[in-house]
Design an enzyme around this catalytic site. Structure first.
Site, PDB file in Angstrom:
ATOM      1  N   THR A 295       0.842  -1.187   0.000  1.00  0.00           N
ATOM      2  CA  THR A 295       0.000   0.000   0.000  1.00  0.00           C
ATOM      3  C   THR A 295       0.882   1.244   0.000  1.00  0.00           C
ATOM      4  O   THR A 295       1.992   1.199   0.492  1.00  0.00           O
ATOM      5  CB  THR A 295      -0.835  -0.056   1.297  1.00  0.00           C
ATOM      6  OG1 THR A 295      -1.725  -1.155   1.191  1.00  0.00           O
ATOM      7  CG2 THR A 295      -1.608   1.214   1.566  1.00  0.00           C
TER       8      THR A 295
ATOM      9  N   ARG B 166     -13.482  -7.857   0.033  1.00  0.00           N
ATOM     10  CA  ARG B 166     -12.714  -7.637   1.276  1.00  0.00           C
ATOM     11  C   ARG B 166     -12.198  -6.193   1.310  1.00  0.00           C
ATOM     12  O   ARG B 166     -11.652  -5.676   0.358  1.00  0.00           O
ATOM     13  CB  ARG B 166     -11.538  -8.609   1.328  1.00  0.00           C
ATOM     14  CG  ARG B 166     -10.628  -8.442   2.557  1.00  0.00           C
ATOM     15  CD  ARG B 166      -9.409  -7.586   2.240  1.00  0.00           C
ATOM     16  NE  ARG B 166      -8.460  -7.528   3.340  1.00  0.00           N
ATOM     17  CZ  ARG B 166      -7.414  -6.709   3.358  1.00  0.00           C
ATOM     18  NH1 ARG B 166      -7.190  -5.889   2.358  1.00  0.00           N
ATOM     19  NH2 ARG B 166      -6.593  -6.703   4.376  1.00  0.00           N
ATOM     20  N   VAL B 167     -12.403  -5.550   2.441  1.00  0.00           N
ATOM     21  CA  VAL B 167     -11.867  -4.201   2.640  1.00  0.00           C
ATOM     22  C   VAL B 167     -10.965  -4.264   3.864  1.00  0.00           C
ATOM     23  O   VAL B 167     -11.377  -4.741   4.923  1.00  0.00           O
ATOM     24  CB  VAL B 167     -13.006  -3.175   2.856  1.00  0.00           C
ATOM     25  CG1 VAL B 167     -12.428  -1.808   3.207  1.00  0.00           C
ATOM     26  CG2 VAL B 167     -13.871  -3.076   1.603  1.00  0.00           C
ATOM     27  N   GLY B 168      -9.739  -3.821   3.718  1.00  0.00           N
ATOM     28  CA  GLY B 168      -8.800  -3.826   4.836  1.00  0.00           C
ATOM     29  C   GLY B 168      -8.887  -2.550   5.642  1.00  0.00           C
ATOM     30  O   GLY B 168      -9.934  -1.888   5.700  1.00  0.00           O
ATOM     31  N   ASP B 169      -7.779  -2.189   6.252  1.00  0.00           N
ATOM     32  CA  ASP B 169      -7.749  -0.998   7.106  1.00  0.00           C
ATOM     33  C   ASP B 169      -7.664   0.300   6.317  1.00  0.00           C
ATOM     34  O   ASP B 169      -8.124   1.347   6.778  1.00  0.00           O
ATOM     35  CB  ASP B 169      -6.520  -1.065   8.013  1.00  0.00           C
ATOM     36  CG  ASP B 169      -5.243  -1.080   7.181  1.00  0.00           C
ATOM     37  OD1 ASP B 169      -5.093  -2.013   6.372  1.00  0.00           O
ATOM     38  OD2 ASP B 169      -4.433  -0.146   7.306  1.00  0.00           O
TER      39      ASP B 169
ATOM     40  N   THR C 270       0.174   0.911   7.570  1.00  0.00           N
ATOM     41  CA  THR C 270       0.270  -0.021   6.446  1.00  0.00           C
ATOM     42  C   THR C 270       0.659  -1.402   6.954  1.00  0.00           C
ATOM     43  O   THR C 270       1.275  -1.516   8.013  1.00  0.00           O
ATOM     44  CB  THR C 270       1.302   0.464   5.411  1.00  0.00           C
ATOM     45  OG1 THR C 270       1.532  -0.579   4.455  1.00  0.00           O
ATOM     46  CG2 THR C 270       2.624   0.842   6.052  1.00  0.00           C
ATOM     47  N   GLY C 271       0.290  -2.417   6.188  1.00  0.00           N
ATOM     48  CA  GLY C 271       0.637  -3.787   6.579  1.00  0.00           C
ATOM     49  C   GLY C 271      -0.610  -4.655   6.636  1.00  0.00           C
ATOM     50  O   GLY C 271      -1.552  -4.436   5.874  1.00  0.00           O
TER      51      GLY C 271
ATOM     52  N   GLY D 187      -3.904  -5.559   7.182  1.00  0.00           N
ATOM     53  CA  GLY D 187      -5.086  -4.760   7.482  1.00  0.00           C
ATOM     54  C   GLY D 187      -5.933  -5.310   8.611  1.00  0.00           C
ATOM     55  O   GLY D 187      -6.432  -4.566   9.465  1.00  0.00           O
TER      56      GLY D 187
HETATM   57  N1  ASP Z   1      -3.138  -2.520   4.918  1.00  0.00           N
HETATM   58  C1  ASP Z   1      -3.402  -2.921   3.556  1.00  0.00           C
HETATM   59  C2  ASP Z   1      -4.527  -3.905   3.546  1.00  0.00           C
HETATM   60  O1  ASP Z   1      -4.586  -4.764   4.406  1.00  0.00           O
HETATM   61  C3  ASP Z   1      -2.212  -3.531   2.904  1.00  0.00           C
HETATM   62  C4  ASP Z   1      -0.918  -2.749   3.036  1.00  0.00           C
HETATM   63  O2  ASP Z   1      -0.823  -1.811   3.805  1.00  0.00           O
HETATM   64  O3  ASP Z   1       0.043  -3.092   2.327  1.00  0.00           O
HETATM   65  O4  ASP Z   1      -5.328  -3.870   2.636  1.00  0.00           O
END
Ligand code: ASP
Length: 292
Positions: free
Chosen positions: A154, A182-185, A204-205, A207
């Protein structure tokens, strides 16, 4: 650090060795683009949008042109922009037919009474945005080559303008092969980003882990409680470690231009641009020049 400041990240992840130089150049370039916009009189929102568009325009990250398809082979993009001074945000979730969801997120913020638009509603809004000439359609094609990271990358940024107003923004296609819908953070206010008049954070990371602790909001809350951004990042990373399985990172800034970051992944490319030019960039920013 003196104002203004643009701080950029390219995901808490692990990049393949052959892409390291390109990834670093891309975050440096994005920070430069964002800073240039401020120098030319643009607002923090203009700068954040331009910074993220620059990253979305490369094929290096799982965002914009580099988006990864979901389990059904379809691309679904999420993005958010938050204006700390107004305490308002615009976000889009699982939008399919754009390369620059960050511009659509800004459209939600500026041209609708809402904060979050998802799925087919976001696709419809995208067509309206193009018809109105708010932004141009992108015609560039998506790459089909092999992935250059082993995770998800991200993109995100924090802009502190000359008045100390904070804007945070982020854009992603989420994890490759994820469940459709799917929706992450990332586009969830408080988790992916948060900004108010005091500080801003951009996470980031993983989610699903970031969501559990509403990571960006707690980071900003620490600064509201009197901690420095450096302390706030340390405390937030401690909560991440203690309450979740981790694999995440965040960048932070306050209204004075103090900056900090933390991550527990092999890489988190970052670039910091200030009046002196490119102040710092690294793929593994362990020696990031955090200020209080
Ligand atoms: N946080 C993002 C998600 O889970 C992925 C990312 O930050 O690389 O969609």
């Amino acid at each position: 650090m003196s104002l203004p400041v643009v701080l950029v990240h390219g995901g808490a992840t692990k990049f393949k060795k052959e892409s390291h130089d390109d990834v670093l150049k891309a975050v440096e370039r994005a920070a430069e683009v964002g800073f240039c916009v401020l120098e030319r009189g643009g607002s923090g929102l203009d700068s954040a949008e331009a910074t993220i568009r620059s990253l979305e325009s490369t094929t290096l990250f799982t965002a914009g042109l580099g988006a990864e398809p979901n389990l059904d082979g379809e691309i679904e993009l999420d993005a958010i922009v938050m204006d700390g001074n107004r305490l308002e945000s615009g976000a889009v979730m699982a939008v399919q037919n754009t390369v620059h969801p960050i511009s659509l997120a800004r459209y939600v913020l500026e041209r609708t009474p809402n904060a979050q638009i998802a799925g087919s509603g976001a696709d419809k809004l995208y067509r309206k945005m193009i018809q109105e000439g708010y932004r141009e359609e992108s015609t560039a094609g998506r790459p089909t080559g092999p992935r250059i990271s082993e995770g998800c990358d991200t993109v995100g940024c924090i802009v502190v303008d000359a008045n100390g107003y904070l804007v945070a923004a982020s854009s992603t296609s989420g994890w490759g092969g994820m469940l459709p819908g799917r929706v992450g953070d990332t586009p969830v206010i408080g988790s992916g980003v948060y900004a108010n008049e005091i500080a801003a954070a951009c996470s980031t990371g993983r989610g699903e882990q970031i969501l559990r602790i509403v990571m960006s909001r707690i980071a900003v809350h620490y600064v509201e409680d009197g901690f420095s951004v450096t302390e706030a990042v340390q405390k937030t990373m401690r909560v991440l470690r203690e309450k979740t399985t981790g694999e995440a990172g965040l960048i932070m800034a306050d209204s004075q231009g103090n900056v900090s970051l933390g991550f527990d992944t092999p890489h988190m490319p970052v670039a910091l641009h200030g009046e002196a030019g490119l102040v710092y960039s690294s793929l593994t920013p362990d020696d990031f020049p955090s200020t209080t």
